[in-house]
Design a protein around this motif. Structure first.
Motif, mmCIF file in Angstrom:
data_model
loop_
_atom_site.group_PDB
_atom_site.id
_atom_site.type_symbol
_atom_site.label_atom_id
_atom_site.label_comp_id
_atom_site.label_asym_id
_atom_site.label_seq_id
_atom_site.Cartn_x
_atom_site.Cartn_y
_atom_site.Cartn_z
ATOM 1 N N HIS A 75 5.210 -32.422 -22.324
ATOM 2 C CA HIS A 75 3.907 -33.055 -22.492
ATOM 3 C C HIS A 75 3.413 -32.804 -23.906
ATOM 4 N N LYS A 113 7.085 -35.462 -11.813
ATOM 5 C CA LYS A 113 5.655 -35.266 -11.965
ATOM 6 C C LYS A 113 5.318 -33.809 -12.241
ATOM 7 N N ALA A 114 4.197 -33.623 -12.913
ATOM 8 C CA ALA A 114 3.566 -32.327 -13.100
ATOM 9 C C ALA A 114 2.068 -32.600 -13.065
ATOM 10 N N PHE A 115 1.296 -31.677 -12.534
ATOM 11 C CA PHE A 115 -0.152 -31.852 -12.466
ATOM 12 C C PHE A 115 -0.812 -30.985 -13.534
ATOM 13 N N HIS A 116 -1.260 -31.643 -14.587
ATOM 14 C CA HIS A 116 -1.784 -30.950 -15.758
ATOM 15 C C HIS A 116 -2.527 -32.004 -16.580
ATOM 16 N N ASP A 153 4.097 -27.602 -17.700
ATOM 17 C CA ASP A 153 2.836 -26.982 -17.282
ATOM 18 C C ASP A 153 2.363 -27.706 -16.031
ATOM 19 N N THR A 154 2.150 -26.981 -14.962
ATOM 20 C CA THR A 154 1.754 -27.634 -13.721
ATOM 21 C C THR A 154 1.114 -26.652 -12.768
ATOM 22 N N GLU A 155 0.356 -27.212 -11.845
ATOM 23 C CA GLU A 155 -0.065 -26.455 -10.678
ATOM 24 C C GLU A 155 1.024 -26.577 -9.609
ATOM 25 N N THR A 159 -2.145 -23.069 -15.721
ATOM 26 C CA THR A 159 -1.076 -23.533 -14.830
ATOM 27 C C THR A 159 -1.144 -22.701 -13.545
#
Length: 226
Positions: free
Chosen positions: A48, A105-108, A142-144, A170
């Motif tokens: 990202h 996917k990543a959630f950030h 970086d993600t949750e 994160t």
């Protein structure tokens, strides 16, 4: 395949005579053992657009004619500097001569801040599945924690997963340990911790929380093979 960790989220993969560098945040990274002017990767993979992940991509790629693979909006921006870029998006994969890259996917969030303070939209943040030599490496970026990590684990036989544990920006150690269970990776390596005060963590505590996977806590520059 040889893999090494270099502080924060920096990972180096050596396979098929090629060197791949993921998220090369070197200058400003107090935990790294690398020097940007000494790195000569064939390929740079970016998860990202945040500055602590894009890092020294411009300098390194210009000096070495490195191919830069990134989420499409970030790739388009970096391409304006004359870099060779490949812009990809979530769920898409491409086979290269050094291996196959797939973005997950990543959630950030994802933006790049220029030296002038301008904020550039970087597209969707992502994780990376890299496959070569019959092995699969997952770099979560970086993600949750999110439930589709279970799907990623079911769809891919993951040999090593690099998971952020820093919390604050994160997922933290507890959620990262649960992510390891969902992914069912053979080996898990903690990343994105201790670089800045808000993400101070004890990786040995993370190791104790993980069930069902081996854990390597790596010093900067430490190398292993899969």
């Amino acid at each position: 395949m040889k893999i090494s960790y270099h502080g924060h989220s920096v990972v180096k993969i050596m396979t098929g005579g090629k060197t791949i560098l993921i998220d090369p945040f070197i200058n400003g990274n107090k935990l790294t053992d690398l020097r940007a002017d000494k790195e000569k990767p064939d390929v740079i993979l970016l998860t990202h657009a945040h500055n602590d992940h894009v890092g020294d991509t411009l300098e390194i790629a210009k000096e070495n004619d490195s191919m830069v693979i990134a989420p499409v909006e970030l790739a388009n921006y970096l391409g304006t500097f004359g870099l060779e870029t490949v812009g990809m998006n979530l769920g898409g994969s491409k086979e290269f001569d050094f291996g196959t890259v797939k973005y997950t996917k990543a959630f950030h969030s994802s933006s790049y801040t220029t030296d002038d303070g301008d904020v550039i939209y970087g597209g969707m943040p992502a994780g990376i599945l890299f496959k070569a030599e019959g092995k699969t490496v997952y770099h979560a970026g970086d993600t949750e924690l999110f439930g589709d990590m279970e799907l990623i684990g079911k769809r891919n036989d993951i040999d090593v997963a690099f998971l952020p544990i820093g919390d604050f920006f994160t997922m933290g150690p507890d959620d990262a340990a649960y992510a390891a269970e969902l992914l069912k990776a053979k080996l898990v390596v903690p990343i994105h911790y201790n670089t800045f005060p808000p993400i101070k963590q004890d990786p040995e505590q993370f190791r104790k929380l993980v069930k069902g996977s081996d854990v390597k806590v790596l010093a900067a520059g430490e190398l292993f093979e899969i």
